[in-house]
Design an enzyme around this catalytic site. Structure first.
Site, PDB file in Angstrom:
ATOM      1  N   CYS A  35      -1.993   5.835   6.726  1.00 14.95           N
ATOM      2  CA  CYS A  35      -1.810   5.720   5.279  1.00 14.95           C
ATOM      3  C   CYS A  35      -3.141   5.513   4.554  1.00 14.95           C
ATOM      4  CB  CYS A  35      -0.856   4.582   4.950  1.00 14.95           C
ATOM      5  SG  CYS A  35       0.829   4.923   5.489  1.00 14.95           S
ATOM      6  N   GLU A  77       0.897  -1.152   0.000  1.00 14.51           N
ATOM      7  CA  GLU A  77       0.000   0.000   0.000  1.00 14.51           C
ATOM      8  C   GLU A  77       0.931   1.195   0.000  1.00 14.51           C
ATOM      9  OE1 GLU A  77      -2.006   3.198   0.433  1.00 14.51           O
ATOM     10  OE2 GLU A  77      -1.192   2.716   2.396  1.00 14.51           O
TER      11      GLU A  77
END
Length: 172
Positions: free
Chosen positions: A66, A32
């Site tokens: 995130c 990611e």
């Protein structure tokens, strides 16, 4: 030899380096990288539900995740209602010591994080965005930044292109 999979959440630059290293061992990977997640509010949206979903998506962990939403794209038919309701919800957040039960938003990780958020908001305002609530660090010790909602954010504002990692909700 015991490693079978590598999972990483972080910058694209570091992700590339890890993928190169993982290739030698033919490891499975999950990455990611460089998050800049949008939140979309379409013309037929239930605005109350959208605001209810937007709050944790943006402000959980002060936006220092995130997976946090970084920008809000709102249909022109819903932008006024969504914006006013989001501002009201954000104004209900309590910034303070995380050990105090009534606090809903604690400090950012360090001075550099506060400086980055400040730079992104200042850039957006310089380019024409309006601060509807929040903006800036409160007058208190610590690495705090007021939860902020920006309206009329121009497409060339850095806050729409960079990961914010702070409590700022830019609306387009």
């Amino acid at each position: 030899p015991r490693l079978r999979k590598l999972t990483f959440t972080g910058s694209t630059e570091v992700g590339r380096a890890l993928l190169r290293q993982a290739a030698d061992g033919v490891l499975r990977t999950s990455m990611e990288l460089g998050g800049n997640a949008p939140f979309l509010v379409l013309g037929d949206a239930d605005v109350d539900a959208a605001v209810a979903g937007a709050m944790p998506a943006k402000f959980r962990n002060n936006g220092e995740a995130c997976t946090a939403v970084n920008r809000f794209y709102v249909h022109r038919d819903r932008v006024d209602e969504f914006t006013s309701k989001l501002v009201a919800a954000v104004e209900g957040l309590v910034v303070g010591d995380g050990m105090v039960e009534t606090t809903t938003l604690g400090p950012l990780i360090d001075d550099a994080a506060v400086a980055k958020v400040t730079r992104l908001v200042d850039d957006a305002v310089a380019k024409g965005a309006r601060v509807l609530t929040g903006g800036g660090a409160p007058e208190r010790p610590g690495h705090f930044y007021r939860p902020t909602v920006l309206a009329d954010v121009p497409r060339d504002a850095d806050v729409l292109r960079e990961e914010i990692f702070g409590p700022v909700a830019p609306i387009v």
